[in-house]
Design a protein around this motif. Structure first.
Motif, PDB file in Angstrom:
ATOM      1  N   ASP A   1      18.067  -0.115 -46.820  1.00  0.00           N
ATOM      2  CA  ASP A   1      17.542   1.074 -48.290  1.00  0.00           C
ATOM      3  C   ASP A   1      18.648   0.862 -49.241  1.00  0.00           C
ATOM      4  O   ASP A   1      19.787   0.195 -48.859  1.00  0.00           O
ATOM      5  N   VAL A   2      17.733   0.645 -50.665  1.00  0.00           N
ATOM      6  CA  VAL A   2      18.688  -0.467 -51.317  1.00  0.00           C
ATOM      7  C   VAL A   2      18.592   0.634 -52.789  1.00  0.00           C
ATOM      8  O   VAL A   2      17.487   1.385 -53.172  1.00  0.00           O
ATOM      9  N   PRO A   3      20.192   1.258 -53.869  1.00  0.00           N
ATOM     10  CA  PRO A   3      19.575   1.606 -54.965  1.00  0.00           C
ATOM     11  C   PRO A   3      18.630   1.214 -55.631  1.00  0.00           C
ATOM     12  O   PRO A   3      18.741   0.029 -56.256  1.00  0.00           O
ATOM     13  N   GLY A   4      18.266   2.193 -56.675  1.00  0.00           N
ATOM     14  CA  GLY A   4      16.970   1.426 -57.755  1.00  0.00           C
ATOM     15  C   GLY A   4      16.253   0.693 -57.051  1.00  0.00           C
ATOM     16  O   GLY A   4      15.053   0.964 -57.748  1.00  0.00           O
ATOM     17  N   GLN A   5      16.259   0.534 -55.818  1.00  0.00           N
ATOM     18  CA  GLN A   5      14.830  -0.251 -55.630  1.00  0.00           C
ATOM     19  C   GLN A   5      13.218   0.873 -54.959  1.00  0.00           C
ATOM     20  O   GLN A   5      14.048   2.324 -55.144  1.00  0.00           O
ATOM     21  N   THR A   6      12.370   1.008 -54.880  1.00  0.00           N
ATOM     22  CA  THR A   6      10.939   1.796 -54.267  1.00  0.00           C
ATOM     23  C   THR A   6      10.572   1.645 -53.229  1.00  0.00           C
ATOM     24  O   THR A   6      10.912   0.370 -52.347  1.00  0.00           O
ATOM     25  N   LEU A   7      10.515   2.843 -52.465  1.00  0.00           N
ATOM     26  CA  LEU A   7       9.921   2.708 -50.042  1.00  0.00           C
ATOM     27  C   LEU A   7       8.887   4.059 -50.878  1.00  0.00           C
ATOM     28  O   LEU A   7       8.867   4.705 -50.866  1.00  0.00           O
ATOM     29  N   LEU A   8       8.222   3.126 -49.697  1.00  0.00           N
ATOM     30  CA  LEU A   8       7.101   3.354 -49.419  1.00  0.00           C
ATOM     31  C   LEU A   8       7.325   3.702 -47.686  1.00  0.00           C
ATOM     32  O   LEU A   8       6.791   2.918 -47.407  1.00  0.00           O
ATOM     33  N   GLY A   9       7.029   4.973 -47.263  1.00  0.00           N
ATOM     34  CA  GLY A   9       6.735   4.947 -45.669  1.00  0.00           C
ATOM     35  C   GLY A   9       5.892   5.405 -45.763  1.00  0.00           C
ATOM     36  O   GLY A   9       5.792   7.242 -45.953  1.00  0.00           O
ATOM     37  N   SER A  10       5.025   5.660 -44.293  1.00  0.00           N
ATOM     38  CA  SER A  10       3.951   6.643 -42.991  1.00  0.00           C
ATOM     39  C   SER A  10       4.747   7.164 -42.544  1.00  0.00           C
ATOM     40  O   SER A  10       4.697   7.376 -40.961  1.00  0.00           O
ATOM     41  N   ASP A  11       5.888   7.799 -43.720  1.00  0.00           N
ATOM     42  CA  ASP A  11       6.391   9.044 -42.512  1.00  0.00           C
ATOM     43  C   ASP A  11       6.755  10.011 -43.746  1.00  0.00           C
ATOM     44  O   ASP A  11       7.133   9.440 -44.117  1.00  0.00           O
ATOM     45  N   SER A  12       6.486  11.502 -43.602  1.00  0.00           N
ATOM     46  CA  SER A  12       7.344  12.183 -44.429  1.00  0.00           C
ATOM     47  C   SER A  12       8.553  12.362 -44.682  1.00  0.00           C
ATOM     48  O   SER A  12       8.641  13.096 -46.060  1.00  0.00           O
TER      49      SER A  12
END
Ligand code: MIC
Ligand code: SF4
Length: 640
Positions: A109-120
């Motif tokens: 995880d990196v501050p300021g970035q976006t992450l999309l995950g197939s888990d709620s």
């Protein structure tokens, strides 16, 4: 204009649309994560779309849910994911390396970035100042292929934390407090952004507990600023180069403000069967516990488990209590082992499980008949533990450990406060994370016999008709729609097999009825589809011929999954129409395609009762196109 943290990240990643609450926007995705129970489907979809390689900054495939290998199915899924990851440029976190959200927090995880995950529970990354969002597998597939992620710009709620937590009160109690105030549907369409002087004493794993369980509010995500506390955590992980300061501008505006004085928060527990059914432990009648489970992506950090070990040290759990502990990651387990804390747990009688989701997803440790199970997890939905007669309560690790020793749910205040020491450096070793092959093209994907092709929807017809196959109440979860006990999880890559169990917790006869009638409609109350992001909760109904779901309201991820699968997500305009509609009523929607193009109101004819009623299709123009094309895969194929 002074900006809040969420809007800053969204602004930096905006590809389409205007940052205005309710408007559809598209954002660029820097990182993705999948886990095994949603990942197989995501990679099958990746294959169907024919993408050669991921285009993200980083994508990681985890195996953490389906780790019990009672037959060949799960091991085959692991191999499939490992080979697909290697081929497509994705990092692979091996089974045993830990729960996706905990490992991602530690390593990626990196501050300021976006992450999309197939888990709620992907919003766990919000603890690190990342805009981390949970979605269905198909949306993650498209993001891996370089496509943006579309969402309605949420309202941003500022949660101001003042004061300091009292001894024996912890981060879990903060999020339970918020759940008791806001409810499981109060966060729909919102981002919860934390601020205030109370933050400085809240560590990253504690922040992650809060953002993790923000999923239970129905929120799009939750986020903390990136500050000195964030830097300390990244330093401990040898990742200080990933740090940047990210705080709200002075005078930043928000759509709503909630204040929590931390000094007033008390030890809380969520009672069966909903995470917002929260009471103060001091007000709970005496409740004997049969089982205590500590772990899950909500509460399995080193600090959480060190507290537990400190409470257990030198004591023994009662003979009628089963205590199980699953560390969140191999790093956590190694640190527990190196510090001797693991020995304290073992000596006290704890059963140590592997670093995985385990009992949280019903992968083993189903409680006994009528048992009370106290868990540090985030969900206590009906039947999720694997025992329908069990009563599952949710609490903090401190409360869990003290209660395990006492044999009843216990408010720990009054006991001598505990102190723990967290080393400046964490144990870091990425030897269970496999980098993708440099020669992706030559890697052969290995698919076992249980991995079946998934149903693909067709272009939307001009008329849909069918009967109401099931009428349901409010807050139906995806655990109701597509239950996932240990016996069914091995079939996550086999929709035909899984569909035999679709909605059976509501009505055992549903799959047979749906098949016999060749499909039809589902009807439900508010917040339909809350909980897990599993797109199986849309794909199994699709396989059974469901054409539309009519509800009073939907949970965000499930609504997107229905659209992606080409199923109409419709909402009643008048509550009276929900009340009036009965199971088995025959419905018809004529001129469907024209009605969709013309606006957001559709006319439904109830042939059985002889009246018509209006429903809403609340989607953007782009999503109308997706529905008309017959779902996201068909739409993406057309537009690539
Ligand atoms: C859950 O907590 O319900 C799960 C299992 O992690 C799900 C994913 C799944 O159903 O595979 C989730 O949260 O999205
Ligand atoms: Fe795993 Fe439970 Fe977290 Fe879902 S909520 S990711 S099952 S630990």
């Amino acid at each position: 204009m002074a900006k809040n943290v969420a809007t800053k990240i969204i602004g930096n990643h905006l590809v389409e649309g205007e940052i205005k609450a309710g408007e559809e926007i598209a954002i660029r995705i820097d990182q993705t994560l999948t886990q095994d129970t949603t990942g197989t489907m995501a990679y099958l979809e990746f294959e169907v779309l024919g993408f050669p390689k991921v285009k993200t900054k980083r994508s990681v495939a985890y195996v953490d849910h389906n780790t019990l290998q009672a037959g060949f199915e799960n091991a085959d899924d692991h191999k499939y994911i490992q080979t697909a990851a290697s081929k497509y440029g994705i990092y692979f976190s091996r089974p045993g390396n830990g729960i996706c959200h905990q490992v991602n927090l530690e390593r990626f995880d990196v501050p300021g970035q976006t992450l999309l995950g197939s888990d709620s529970h992907t919003p766990t990354g919000g603890g690190m100042g990342m805009l981390a969002i949970g979605a269905g597998g198909m949306d993650v597939t498209v993001a891996m292929g370089g496509g943006p992620y579309y969402l309605n710009m949420p309202k941003v709620v500022n949660v101001k934390l003042t004061g300091e937590l009292q001894p024996w009160v912890s981060a879990k109690d903060i999020i339970l407090e918020l759940l008791s105030r806001v409810s499981v549907k109060g966060g729909v369409g919102k981002i919860f952004e934390y601020s205030g002087e109370g933050l400085k004493n809240i560590t990253i794993p504690e922040r992650a507990t809060i953002t993790n369980m923000g999923a239970e509010l129905g929120a799009t995500t939750s986020i903390f600023p990136s500050d000195e506390v964030t830097l300390q955590f990244l330093k401990a992980q040898n990742r200080e180069k990933d740090w940047q300061e990210l705080v709200a501008d002075e005078g930043a505006s928000y759509d709503e403000i909630i204040e929590i004085d931390l000094a007033t928060v008390e030890p809380l527990v969520a009672c069966p069967h909903s995470p917002d059914n929260v009471v103060k432990i001091k007000d709970l009648p005496k409740t004997k516990v049969d089982q205590v489970c500590i772990g899950s992506c909500t509460n399995s950090s080193y600090a959480d488990l060190l507290k537990v070990a400190t409470i257990l040290k030198g004591k023994t759990i009662p003979t009628d209590v089963s205590l199980v502990i699953s560390p969140g990651s191999r790093s956590v387990l190694t640190m527990l082992s190196d510090s001797g804390a693991l020995t304290d747990m073992i000596k006290a009688g704890a059963r140590i499980l592997e670093c995985a989701c385990g009992p949280c997803i019903g992968m083993g440790q189903a409680p006994s008949t009528n048992a009370v199970s106290l868990r540090t997890f985030n969900r206590n939905f009906f039947g999720r533990s694997g025992t329908t007669s069990a009563s599952v309560y949710l609490c903090s690790p401190e409360v869990a450990a003290v209660s395990a020793l006492k044999g009843e749910i216990t408010d720990p205040r009054g006991l001598e406060p505990i102190k723990i020491n967290i080393p400046e450096k964490s144990f870091v070793n990425d030897n269970m994370i496999i980098a993708p092959s440099e020669e992706g093209k030559t890697v052969e994907i290995v698919k076992g016999p249980n991995i079946k092709p998934f149903p693909q929807s067709k272009e939307l017809p001009s008329t849909v008709s069918g009967s109401v196959l099931l009428k349901m109440e409010d807050n139906i979860t995806t655990d109701h729609i597509m239950p996932s006990p240990a016996s069914l999880l091995p079939f996550r890559s086999n929709i035909p097999a899984l569909s035999e169990y679709c909605l059976t917790p509501v009505d055992k006869e549903f799959p047979a009825r749906a098949k016999q009638r060749g499909g039809g409609f589902l009807v439900a109350g508010e917040n339909y589809g809350q909980g897990s992001s599993r797109e199986h909760a849309a794909l199994a109904p699709l396989y059974l011929g469901i054409k539309g779901v009519i509800t009073l309201s939907f949970a965000r991820i499930h609504k997107a999954n229905l659209i992606n699968s080409g199923i109409l997500p419709l909402t009643f305009i008048e509550k009276a129409d929900y009340t009036r509609l009965e199971r088995d009523d025959e419905l018809v929607i004529n001129n469907l395609r024209q009605q969709i193009v013309a606006g957001e109101i559709l006319v439904v004819q109830n042939k059985t009762q002889g009246y018509t009623f209006n429903v809403k299709l609340e989607v953007s123009l782009r999503l109308k196109e997706v529905l008309l094309a017959g779902g996201l895969l068909q739409y993406t194929k057309k537009h690539n």
